[in-house]
Design a protein around this motif. Structure first.
Motif, PDB file in Angstrom:
ATOM      1  N   GLN A  12      33.114   6.430 -18.965  1.00  0.00           N
ATOM      2  CA  GLN A  12      32.196   5.295 -19.026  1.00  0.00           C
ATOM      3  C   GLN A  12      31.010   5.512 -18.095  1.00  0.00           C
ATOM      4  N   ALA A  13      29.916   4.865 -18.437  1.00  0.00           N
ATOM      5  CA  ALA A  13      28.732   4.930 -17.586  1.00  0.00           C
ATOM      6  C   ALA A  13      29.098   4.497 -16.165  1.00  0.00           C
ATOM      7  N   GLY A  14      28.576   5.226 -15.191  1.00  0.00           N
ATOM      8  CA  GLY A  14      28.901   4.968 -13.799  1.00  0.00           C
ATOM      9  C   GLY A  14      30.079   5.778 -13.283  1.00  0.00           C
ATOM     10  N   GLY A  15      30.778   6.404 -14.181  1.00  0.00           N
ATOM     11  CA  GLY A  15      31.949   7.188 -13.808  1.00  0.00           C
ATOM     12  C   GLY A  15      31.594   8.595 -13.363  1.00  0.00           C
ATOM     13  N   SER A  16      32.638   9.376 -13.123  1.00  0.00           N
ATOM     14  CA  SER A  16      32.472  10.738 -12.615  1.00  0.00           C
ATOM     15  C   SER A  16      33.310  11.723 -13.411  1.00  0.00           C
ATOM     16  N   ARG A  66      22.822  12.876  -8.022  1.00  0.00           N
ATOM     17  CA  ARG A  66      24.022  12.471  -8.765  1.00  0.00           C
ATOM     18  C   ARG A  66      24.972  13.646  -9.014  1.00  0.00           C
ATOM     19  N   ASN A  83      28.448  12.539 -10.749  1.00  0.00           N
ATOM     20  CA  ASN A  83      28.700  11.155 -10.381  1.00  0.00           C
ATOM     21  C   ASN A  83      27.652  10.239 -11.001  1.00  0.00           C
ATOM     22  N   SER A  84      27.939   8.962 -11.013  1.00  0.00           N
ATOM     23  CA  SER A  84      27.007   7.961 -11.549  1.00  0.00           C
ATOM     24  C   SER A  84      26.488   8.381 -12.921  1.00  0.00           C
ATOM     25  N   LEU A  85      27.396   8.760 -13.771  1.00  0.00           N
ATOM     26  CA  LEU A  85      27.010   9.271 -15.082  1.00  0.00           C
ATOM     27  C   LEU A  85      26.338   8.207 -15.928  1.00  0.00           C
ATOM     28  N   LYS A  86      25.394   8.671 -16.722  1.00  0.00           N
ATOM     29  CA  LYS A  86      24.616   7.813 -17.606  1.00  0.00           C
ATOM     30  C   LYS A  86      24.806   8.276 -19.052  1.00  0.00           C
ATOM     31  N   ASP A  89      23.349  11.516 -20.078  1.00  0.00           N
ATOM     32  CA  ASP A  89      23.984  12.759 -19.629  1.00  0.00           C
ATOM     33  C   ASP A  89      24.880  13.355 -20.703  1.00  0.00           C
ATOM     34  N   SER A 120      28.332   3.743 -22.960  1.00  0.00           N
ATOM     35  CA  SER A 120      27.628   2.659 -22.262  1.00  0.00           C
ATOM     36  C   SER A 120      28.473   1.405 -22.181  1.00  0.00           C
TER      37      SER A 120
END
Length: 120
Positions: A12-16, A66, A83-86, A89, A120
């Motif tokens: 999920q977005a925000g994950g790593s 990131r 980190n902080s995946l969008k 990415d 997202s």
């Protein structure tokens, strides 16, 4: 040198995620390494590069702050901590090796890709 990337997946977005690329063949320390990515319909992008010793790194502006590239020469492995995946990415990620640091002309050796999908 042969390269084998792994560690991709769905997040999920925000994950790593942490990608790994294991090398075999010639001594690992001979090579500088890079991570690239390619999304559907887009050109391949150099994401990060690291020198033989690991003391020099470079990043695409889109991932600075990131993503972190690192290497363990004892384990013949290069990593990409993301980190902080969008969602932007999302791509197939590739590792590559060359005798020269972040070569303008391109890397000589490539691994197979690993898919990273950020929802997202």
């Amino acid at each position: 040198v042969q390269l084998q990337a792994s560690g991709g997946g769905l997040v999920q977005a925000g994950g790593s995620l942490r990608l790994s690329c294991a090398a075999s063949g010639r001594p690992f320390g001979f090579y500088t390494l890079g991570w690239f990515r390619q999304a559907p319909g887009k050109e391949r992008e150099r994401v990060a590069a690291i020198s033989r010793s690991g003391d020099s790194t470079r990043y695409a502006d889109s991932v600075k702050g990131r993503f972190t590239i690192s290497r363990d020469n004892a384990k013949n492995t290069v990593y990409l901590q993301m980190n902080s995946l969008k969602p932007e990415d999302t791509a197939v990620y590739y590792c590559a090796a060359d005798l020269y640091f972040d070569p303008i002309g391109g890397y000589d050796y490539w691994g197979q890709g690993t898919q990273v999908t950020v929802s997202s």
